[in-house]
Design an enzyme around this catalytic site. Structure first.
Site, short mmCIF file in Angstrom:
data_model
loop_
_atom_site.label_atom_id
_atom_site.label_comp_id
_atom_site.label_asym_id
_atom_site.label_seq_id
_atom_site.Cartn_x
_atom_site.Cartn_y
_atom_site.Cartn_z
N ARG A 19 -1.20 4.01 -2.71
CA ARG A 19 -0.64 4.98 -1.75
C ARG A 19 -0.84 6.43 -2.22
NH1 ARG A 19 2.91 3.11 2.15
NH2 ARG A 19 2.99 0.87 2.18
N ARG A 26 2.72 10.50 1.86
CA ARG A 26 3.76 11.46 2.26
C ARG A 26 4.22 12.41 1.17
NH1 ARG A 26 7.49 6.99 4.87
NH2 ARG A 26 6.37 5.79 3.29
N ARG A 28 -0.22 15.42 9.25
CA ARG A 28 0.54 14.41 9.96
C ARG A 28 1.39 15.01 11.09
NH1 ARG A 28 2.88 10.84 12.03
NH2 ARG A 28 3.96 9.05 11.11
N ASP A 54 -4.07 1.04 7.05
CA ASP A 54 -2.84 0.30 6.76
C ASP A 54 -3.13 -1.19 6.83
OD1 ASP A 54 0.18 1.01 6.37
OD2 ASP A 54 0.13 -0.82 7.55
N TYR A 108 5.22 -9.84 8.32
CA TYR A 108 5.43 -8.68 9.19
C TYR A 108 5.38 -9.08 10.66
CZ TYR A 108 5.44 -4.72 5.95
OH TYR A 108 5.78 -3.81 5.00
O1 1CP Z 1 -3.48 6.01 -0.23
C1 1CP Z 1 -3.44 4.81 0.09
O2 1CP Z 1 -2.96 3.92 -0.64
C2 1CP Z 1 -4.15 4.38 1.35
C3 1CP Z 1 -3.42 4.03 2.48
C4 1CP Z 1 -2.39 2.93 2.61
C5 1CP Z 1 -2.34 1.63 2.07
C6 1CP Z 1 -3.23 1.01 1.01
C7 1CP Z 1 -1.31 3.05 3.50
C8 1CP Z 1 -0.99 4.29 4.25
N1 1CP Z 1 -0.67 1.84 3.58
C9 1CP Z 1 -1.27 0.96 2.69
C10 1CP Z 1 -0.93 -0.44 2.46
C11 1CP Z 1 0.36 -0.98 2.97
N2 1CP Z 1 0.98 -0.72 4.15
C12 1CP Z 1 1.10 -1.97 2.31
C13 1CP Z 1 0.67 -2.62 1.02
C14 1CP Z 1 1.05 -1.83 -0.15
C15 1CP Z 1 2.51 -1.83 -0.49
O3 1CP Z 1 3.06 -2.92 -0.74
O4 1CP Z 1 3.06 -0.73 -0.54
C16 1CP Z 1 2.22 -2.28 3.09
C17 1CP Z 1 3.33 -3.28 2.79
C18 1CP Z 1 2.15 -1.48 4.26
C19 1CP Z 1 3.07 -1.48 5.40
C20 1CP Z 1 3.62 -0.13 5.61
N3 1CP Z 1 2.93 0.86 6.23
C21 1CP Z 1 4.83 0.39 5.15
C22 1CP Z 1 5.87 -0.36 4.34
C23 1CP Z 1 7.06 -0.69 5.13
C24 1CP Z 1 7.94 -1.71 4.48
O5 1CP Z 1 8.09 -2.78 5.05
O6 1CP Z 1 8.46 -1.41 3.40
C25 1CP Z 1 4.90 1.72 5.56
C26 1CP Z 1 6.03 2.70 5.37
C27 1CP Z 1 3.68 2.01 6.22
C28 1CP Z 1 3.25 3.32 6.76
C29 1CP Z 1 2.25 4.03 5.97
N4 1CP Z 1 1.06 3.48 5.51
C30 1CP Z 1 0.35 4.42 4.83
C31 1CP Z 1 1.12 5.65 4.86
C32 1CP Z 1 0.68 6.94 4.26
C33 1CP Z 1 2.30 5.39 5.58
C34 1CP Z 1 3.38 6.38 5.94
C35 1CP Z 1 3.17 6.75 7.33
C36 1CP Z 1 3.90 7.98 7.77
O7 1CP Z 1 5.07 7.85 8.14
O8 1CP Z 1 3.28 9.03 7.79
#
Ligand code: 1CP
Length: 367
Positions: free
Chosen positions: A35, A39, A48, A86, A164
């Site tokens: 990640r 953010r 964003r 994502d 999910y």
């Molecule tokens: O920089 C990077 O790593 C690239 C982008 C990336 C990746 C690899 C994002 C952007 N998401 C992910 C993978 C991801 N998404 C995972 C696997 C990694 C982990 O376990 O953390 C998971 C579970 C998600 C699902 C997801 N998407 C969540 C988690 C929610 C939960 O259930 O806890 C969230 C908050 C997102 C949104 C998201 N994805 C990525 C970003 C930057 C964001 C935030 C979006 C925003 O509000 O701007």
């Protein structure tokens, strides 16, 4: 649209992470952060403001811009990039709606409730048509990176995506998703297989588009008992690596190193090290020496500082990062990272201290 093609990519100038994955002897641990585009970066927040999350994912120029943000900011302190996207783009491609709700995260307005809901899923997903925007983002980014660092492609593992799709978002207990395993085991396997087939196709497409490494995120692995992990997670994780490798080979594409991150699944480390992945990623609850033993030195290890240590102040970060590097030792097969994604409220300068410490200390101990 961009006119970039998946060919004539700029020459790679930093291949540390590829060499570490292959078990070659290298001068220091490569480092990147799950990640890392996100953010906690003010430049992310800025972009964003004007675009929704999935609009960014679907617009190659924007996804590319965000992927490059941490690389531009931290320069030589990062040894890999990961395409901005994502894990939930696969459920979307299967026909489910996913919204990104501020302060809450992903929400499925109509999750799967019973196997009858399979009728709402697309029968034969055309991966190229549904997710071609990710391929375009990868190709564009690979050009714009100009060879500074390798580019990761990724997916969510089948169990995590199934969870999910049933929970409809984040959940503390996964009670709904897990009750499917007990109530509908056959249909659960059918769903996991459908996701797996798409995942294989999608990862191969990502490599064709220019991804130089692949990571599979089983973020909810640790919610399964060791026995259930063997039934509902491991077989699909294994299918993905074997089939991706076979397909790359049969298409004449170069093999790329693959990383498996099964968060919370410390009990499965031996199985994971025998699953055709070059790298096994560790969360922060796992002692590196324990992981080396469990994986019988067969794979490179990635990780694993507690992401919340970045809140401890610069001195604490240096101390904890130094201890982590020492715990992995001189073995070249270490890729430094956090034990999970960086948290959204971390100070970007704190991350810089972590990256600097890892690079300096790991070079020192290998002299
Ligand atoms: O920089 C990077 O790593 C690239 C982008 C990336 C990746 C690899 C994002 C952007 N998401 C992910 C993978 C991801 N998404 C995972 C696997 C990694 C982990 O376990 O953390 C998971 C579970 C998600 C699902 C997801 N998407 C969540 C988690 C929610 C939960 O259930 O806890 C969230 C908050 C997102 C949104 C998201 N994805 C990525 C970003 C930057 C964001 C935030 C979006 C925003 O509000 O701007």
């Amino acid at each position: 649209m961009t006119s970039y093609k998946a060919e004539n990519f700029p020459e790679l100038k930093n291949d540390l992470i590829l060499r570490a994955s292959r078990g070659e002897k290298i001068e220091r641990a490569p480092v990147w952060i799950m990640r890392q585009a996100g953010r906690y970066l003010p430049e992310f927040q800025e972009l964003r403001k004007n675009h929704s999350f999935f609009e960014i994912c679907r617009t190659p120029e924007l996804a590319c811009a965000l992927t490059l943000q941490p690389i531009d900011r931290y320069g030589k302190l990062l040894d890999a990039s990961i395409i901005f996207s994502d894990i939930l783009v696969i459920p979307q491609a299967m026909g489910l709606e996913v919204q990104m709700v501020a302060g809450k995260g992903p929400v499925f307005p109509a999750p799967l409730e019973t196997p009858e809901c399979f009728s709402r899923l697309t029968e034969n997903v055309d991966v190229e048509k549904e997710l071609g925007y990710v391929y375009q983002a990868i190709t564009l980014t690979r050009h714009k990176l100009d060879g500074r660092v390798p580019l990761f492609g990724f997916i969510g593992a089948p169990w995590t995506l199934m969870a999910y799709m049933i929970e409809g978002g984040g959940s503390k207990t996964l009670a709904k998703a897990k009750s499917w395993l007990w109530k509908y085991p056959k249909e659960s396997h059918a769903l996991l297989q459908r996701i797996t087939d798409i995942a294989v196709e999608f990862l191969v497409g990502q490599v064709r588009a220019g991804a130089q490494m692949l990571q599979v995120f089983e973020s909810w692995g640790g919610e399964l008992s060791p026995q259930d992990f063997k039934v509902y997670s491991l077989p699909y994780i294994r299918q993905i690596s074997s089939k991706v490798k076979e397909r790359l080979n049969s298409e004449g594409l170069e093999a790329v190193p693959m990383t498996i991150f099964a968060k919370g699944s410390w009990y499965a480390l031996t199985d994971l090290s025998e699953s055709n992945y070059e790298v096994v990623s560790l969360d922060w609850t796992i002692d590196p020496a324990f992981a080396r033993k469990m994986t019988n030195d067969k794979v490179a290890l990635q990780g694993n500082m507690d992401p919340t240590a970045l809140y401890g102040g610069f001195d604490a970060i240096r101390e904890i990062a130094t201890k982590m590097v020492h715990a992995f030792g001189k073995d070249s097969r270490h890729i430094a990272n956090l034990g999970h994604g960086i948290l959204p409220t971390v100070d970007p300068e704190a991350l810089k201290v972590y990256l600097e410490t890892v690079q300096t200390v790991s070079a020192e101990i290998r002299k």
